[in-house]
Design a protein around this motif. Structure first.
Motif, mmCIF file in Angstrom:
data_model
loop_
_atom_site.group_PDB
_atom_site.id
_atom_site.type_symbol
_atom_site.label_atom_id
_atom_site.label_comp_id
_atom_site.label_asym_id
_atom_site.label_seq_id
_atom_site.Cartn_x
_atom_site.Cartn_y
_atom_site.Cartn_z
ATOM 1 N N ALA A 105 -19.151 -20.455 -17.689
ATOM 2 C CA ALA A 105 -19.849 -21.240 -16.583
ATOM 3 C C ALA A 105 -20.740 -20.301 -15.743
ATOM 4 O O ALA A 105 -21.849 -20.554 -15.466
ATOM 5 C CB ALA A 105 -18.863 -22.059 -15.658
ATOM 6 N N ARG A 106 -20.234 -19.205 -15.540
ATOM 7 C CA ARG A 106 -20.963 -17.979 -14.973
ATOM 8 C C ARG A 106 -22.096 -17.513 -15.347
ATOM 9 O O ARG A 106 -23.108 -17.381 -14.980
ATOM 10 C CB ARG A 106 -19.949 -16.960 -14.450
ATOM 11 N N SER A 107 -21.908 -17.563 -16.638
ATOM 12 C CA SER A 107 -23.212 -17.136 -17.631
ATOM 13 C C SER A 107 -24.191 -17.986 -17.729
ATOM 14 O O SER A 107 -25.428 -17.586 -17.401
ATOM 15 C CB SER A 107 -22.552 -16.732 -19.011
ATOM 16 N N TYR A 108 -23.710 -19.370 -17.813
ATOM 17 C CA TYR A 108 -24.747 -20.480 -17.600
ATOM 18 C C TYR A 108 -25.566 -20.312 -16.488
ATOM 19 O O TYR A 108 -26.750 -20.814 -16.233
ATOM 20 C CB TYR A 108 -24.080 -21.670 -18.148
ATOM 21 N N GLU A 109 -24.549 -20.288 -15.172
ATOM 22 C CA GLU A 109 -25.205 -20.587 -13.867
ATOM 23 C C GLU A 109 -26.166 -19.466 -13.648
ATOM 24 O O GLU A 109 -27.241 -19.773 -13.295
ATOM 25 C CB GLU A 109 -24.162 -20.325 -13.257
ATOM 26 N N HIS A 110 -25.971 -18.049 -14.224
ATOM 27 C CA HIS A 110 -26.937 -17.056 -13.920
ATOM 28 C C HIS A 110 -28.244 -17.322 -14.490
ATOM 29 O O HIS A 110 -29.045 -17.132 -13.864
ATOM 30 C CB HIS A 110 -26.343 -15.771 -14.535
ATOM 31 N N ILE A 111 -28.238 -17.699 -15.809
ATOM 32 C CA ILE A 111 -29.431 -17.928 -16.606
ATOM 33 C C ILE A 111 -30.388 -19.320 -15.820
ATOM 34 O O ILE A 111 -31.401 -19.035 -15.823
ATOM 35 C CB ILE A 111 -29.209 -18.422 -18.001
ATOM 36 N N ILE A 112 -29.590 -20.273 -15.275
ATOM 37 C CA ILE A 112 -30.294 -21.148 -14.781
ATOM 38 C C ILE A 112 -30.827 -20.713 -13.474
ATOM 39 O O ILE A 112 -32.177 -21.075 -12.901
ATOM 40 C CB ILE A 112 -29.400 -22.371 -14.633
ATOM 41 N N GLY A 113 -29.999 -19.902 -12.719
ATOM 42 C CA GLY A 113 -30.663 -19.435 -11.505
ATOM 43 C C GLY A 113 -31.815 -18.564 -11.709
ATOM 44 O O GLY A 113 -32.763 -18.583 -10.849
ATOM 45 N N VAL A 114 -31.964 -17.818 -12.849
ATOM 46 C CA VAL A 114 -33.258 -17.050 -13.108
ATOM 47 C C VAL A 114 -34.341 -18.107 -13.195
ATOM 48 O O VAL A 114 -35.411 -17.694 -12.913
ATOM 49 C CB VAL A 114 -32.869 -16.235 -14.303
ATOM 50 N N ILE A 115 -33.828 -19.009 -13.900
ATOM 51 C CA ILE A 115 -35.054 -20.031 -14.481
ATOM 52 C C ILE A 115 -35.676 -20.782 -13.243
ATOM 53 O O ILE A 115 -36.910 -20.924 -12.795
ATOM 54 C CB ILE A 115 -34.574 -21.165 -15.568
ATOM 55 N N VAL A 116 -34.674 -21.186 -12.291
ATOM 56 C CA VAL A 116 -35.287 -22.096 -10.993
ATOM 57 C C VAL A 116 -36.022 -21.154 -10.131
ATOM 58 O O VAL A 116 -37.110 -21.460 -9.444
ATOM 59 C CB VAL A 116 -34.323 -22.841 -10.519
ATOM 60 N N GLY A 117 -35.362 -19.818 -9.889
ATOM 61 C CA GLY A 117 -36.113 -19.122 -9.204
ATOM 62 C C GLY A 117 -37.342 -18.555 -9.583
ATOM 63 O O GLY A 117 -38.346 -18.520 -8.586
ATOM 64 N N LEU A 118 -37.324 -18.116 -10.733
ATOM 65 C CA LEU A 118 -38.893 -17.760 -11.395
ATOM 66 C C LEU A 118 -39.683 -18.695 -11.443
ATOM 67 O O LEU A 118 -40.965 -18.596 -11.346
ATOM 68 C CB LEU A 118 -38.663 -16.910 -12.724
ATOM 69 N N THR A 119 -39.240 -20.333 -11.740
ATOM 70 C CA THR A 119 -39.920 -21.214 -11.821
ATOM 71 C C THR A 119 -40.689 -21.451 -10.553
ATOM 72 O O THR A 119 -42.031 -21.838 -10.249
ATOM 73 C CB THR A 119 -39.471 -22.394 -12.546
ATOM 74 N N ASN A 120 -39.970 -21.298 -9.450
ATOM 75 C CA ASN A 120 -40.459 -21.620 -8.218
ATOM 76 C C ASN A 120 -41.528 -20.674 -7.930
ATOM 77 O O ASN A 120 -42.756 -20.906 -7.473
ATOM 78 C CB ASN A 120 -39.116 -21.589 -7.129
ATOM 79 N N ASP A 121 -41.433 -19.378 -8.148
ATOM 80 C CA ASP A 121 -42.358 -18.270 -7.791
ATOM 81 C C ASP A 121 -43.511 -18.252 -8.564
ATOM 82 O O ASP A 121 -44.576 -18.275 -8.337
ATOM 83 C CB ASP A 121 -41.779 -16.942 -8.304
ATOM 84 N N TYR A 122 -43.549 -18.915 -9.869
ATOM 85 C CA TYR A 122 -44.510 -19.062 -10.950
ATOM 86 C C TYR A 122 -45.619 -20.182 -10.067
ATOM 87 O O TYR A 122 -46.670 -19.906 -10.161
ATOM 88 C CB TYR A 122 -44.228 -19.642 -12.051
ATOM 89 N N PHE A 123 -44.995 -21.337 -9.787
ATOM 90 C CA PHE A 123 -45.762 -22.485 -9.130
ATOM 91 C C PHE A 123 -46.247 -22.255 -7.780
ATOM 92 O O PHE A 123 -47.395 -22.676 -7.276
ATOM 93 C CB PHE A 123 -45.122 -23.631 -9.381
ATOM 94 N N SER A 124 -45.450 -21.601 -6.942
ATOM 95 C CA SER A 124 -45.776 -21.060 -5.730
ATOM 96 C C SER A 124 -46.577 -20.256 -5.158
ATOM 97 O O SER A 124 -47.169 -20.091 -4.113
ATOM 98 C CB SER A 124 -44.403 -21.232 -4.751
ATOM 99 N N TRP A 125 -46.891 -19.463 -6.289
ATOM 100 C CA TRP A 125 -47.808 -18.105 -5.897
ATOM 101 C C TRP A 125 -49.046 -18.475 -5.313
ATOM 102 O O TRP A 125 -49.258 -17.656 -4.194
ATOM 103 C CB TRP A 125 -47.978 -17.330 -7.163
ATOM 104 N N GLU A 126 -49.920 -19.242 -5.769
ATOM 105 C CA GLU A 126 -51.202 -19.336 -5.017
ATOM 106 C C GLU A 126 -51.010 -19.821 -3.435
ATOM 107 O O GLU A 126 -51.902 -19.622 -2.735
ATOM 108 C CB GLU A 126 -52.042 -20.759 -5.833
#
Length: 332
Positions: A212-233
Motif C-alpha cells: 500500500a505504501r509503495s503504491y501510494e508513493h507512486i500515485i503521489g508522484v503522479i498527481v503532484g507532477l501532473t498538477n505541475d505539468y498543467f499548472s506551469w503556464e
C-alpha cells in the motif's frame, strides 16, 4: 453506506489527457452532496468579492466534470461531503498562502493549526483571511467529533502535521529527485491518503502494508507532477517569492528551457504510471483476504485518474482567470 453510482468517462476526445488510467465519475448522483460541501466551505472560508472566493468559484467551472465527482468514485456516499470540505479548504488555504511572503505564510499556518487543538480560543484575528478559515476548520473538527469514529482522531492529527509542514521549506530545488518529497508534502499528500482511507472505510492498518505504501508513493508522484505539468503556464506568471513546479526544477537540473522541460516531465509521469499499473497487477493477484488493499488501490487509481483528467481540462489551468466576466458567471 455504499459509494455513489459511477460511470466511465470517455476521454478519447480530450487530446490534453495523456494518462493511461481509466476515468470514472459519480457526479450525476453525488452532485448535491458535492455542491453543499463546496458552498459550506467557500462561503465559510472567504469573503464576498475577495480574490480567494473568485479563485474558488472559478475552480469549479470545468465543463468536463467536477473535480470531486471525477476523483471520489469509491468513497462512501455519506463521507463524500466531508472530503469535499477538507480538500476545498486546503485549496483555499493554498490560494491565500501562495500570495504571502514565506515567513508570513508560516505564521498563518500556525494560526490555522490552533483550530485542531483543545487550546483553541475565540480570538478572531480580524481583517485576516486566516480568521475565517480557522473558524471553519474548528467547526468541522467539532462536527467530526460527534461521529465517534476512532479513525477521525488520526485523520485530524495527520492534517495538523500537514499544515505544519506544507509550506515550511524555503529551499530552491535543483533536482527532481530532491523536489518530489517536497511536492508530495506541499500537496498535503499524506493527509489526502488518510482522508481517502477514512472516506472509503479502509481499515487503518492498511497504512502499514508495504505494498500500500509503495503504491501510494507512486500515485503521489503522479498527481503532484501532473498538477505541475498543467499548472506551469499559470504559476510562472504569479507574483510570488517562490515558484514550486517540476518544470522549473527540470529546467535547472538539465539546463534546458521550458519548452524542453515540459515533455521531459510528461515522460516522467508516463513512466510512473507504468510502475503503478505493474504494481496494481501484483496486488490484484493477491488472495481474497487482501480485499481491503485491492479496494484501496482501485480507489487510489480512480482518484489519480480523475484528478489528472480535471487538470487536463479545467479552465483554471487552460483559460487564465483574466476574463472576469466568466468568473462572475460561475455558479456552484
Amino acid at each position: 453506506m455504499a459509494p455513489f453510482a459511477s460511470h466511465p468517462v470517455d476521454t478519447t476526445n480530450v487530446s490534453s489527457y495523456f494518462s493511461s488510467f481509466p476515468v470514472k465519475s459519480c457526479e450525476l448522483d453525488a452532485l448535491p452532496a458535492i455542491q453543499q460541501g463546496l458552498n459550506d466551505t467557500i462561503y465559510g472560508c472567504t469573503t464576498p468579492g475577495s480574490k480567494e472566493r473568485k479563485k474558488a468559484e472559478y475552480r469549479h467551472t470545468n465543463p468536463a466534470g467536477n473535480i470531486f465527482g471525477l476523483s471520489l468514485a469509491l468513497c462512501e456516499a455519506d463521507r463524500v461531503g466531508y472530503v469535499v470540505k477538507f480538500i476545498e479548504f486546503l485549496c483555499i488555504v493554498d490560494d491565500v498562502m501562495e500570495d504571502l511572503p514565506f515567513g508570513e505564510a508560516c505564521t498563518e499556518h500556525t494560526i490555522l493549526r490552533q483550530a485542531l487543538h483543545d487550546s483553541y480560543d475565540e480570538h478572531q484575528y480580524g481583517g485576516r483571511a486566516v480568521s475565517l478559515m480557522r473558524n471553519f476548520l474548528y467547526e468541522l473538527r467539532i462536527e467530526l467529533a460527534s461521529m465517534e469514529d476512532p479513525s477521525t482522531s488520526l485523520l485530524l492529527k495527520t492534517l495538523d502535521t500537514s499544515l505544519r509542514d506544507r509550506d515550511s521549506n524555503d529551499s530552491e530545488f535543483l533536482t527532481l529527485a530532491g523536489y518530489i518529497p517536497y511536492r508530495k508534502m506541499n500537496f498535503d499528500y499524506d493527509f489526502v491518503c488518510q482522508l481517502l482511507r477514512w472516506a472509503m472505510c479502509i481499515p487503518p492498518t492498511i497504512q502499514d502494508d508495504p505494498l500500500a505504501r509503495s503504491y501510494e508513493h507512486i500515485i503521489g508522484v503522479i498527481v503532484g507532477l501532473t498538477n505541475d505539468y498543467f499548472s506551469w503556464e499559470m504559476e510562472r506568471l504569479e507574483p510570488t517569492d517562490r515558484i514550486r513546479n517540476a518544470v522549473l526544477v527540470l529546467m535547472k537540473e538539465h539546463s534546458v528551457n521550458e519548452m524542453q522541460a515540459k515533455p521531459m516531465l510528461k515522460e516522467v509521469i508516463i513512466e510512473e504510471e507504468r510502475k503503478a499499473r505493474e504494481l496494481m497487477g501484483e496486488i490484484m493477484d493477491l488472495p481474497e483476504e487482501h480485499e481491503p488493499l485491492k479496494r484501496y488501490v482501485a480507489g487510489m487509481e480512480l482518484f489519480a485518474a480523475g484528478y489528472s483528467f480535471w487538470c487536463a481540462t479545467c479552465p483554471r489551468y487552460h483559460r487564465p482567470q483574466k476574463d472576469e466576466g466568466f468568473v462572475e458567471q460561475a455558479k456552484l
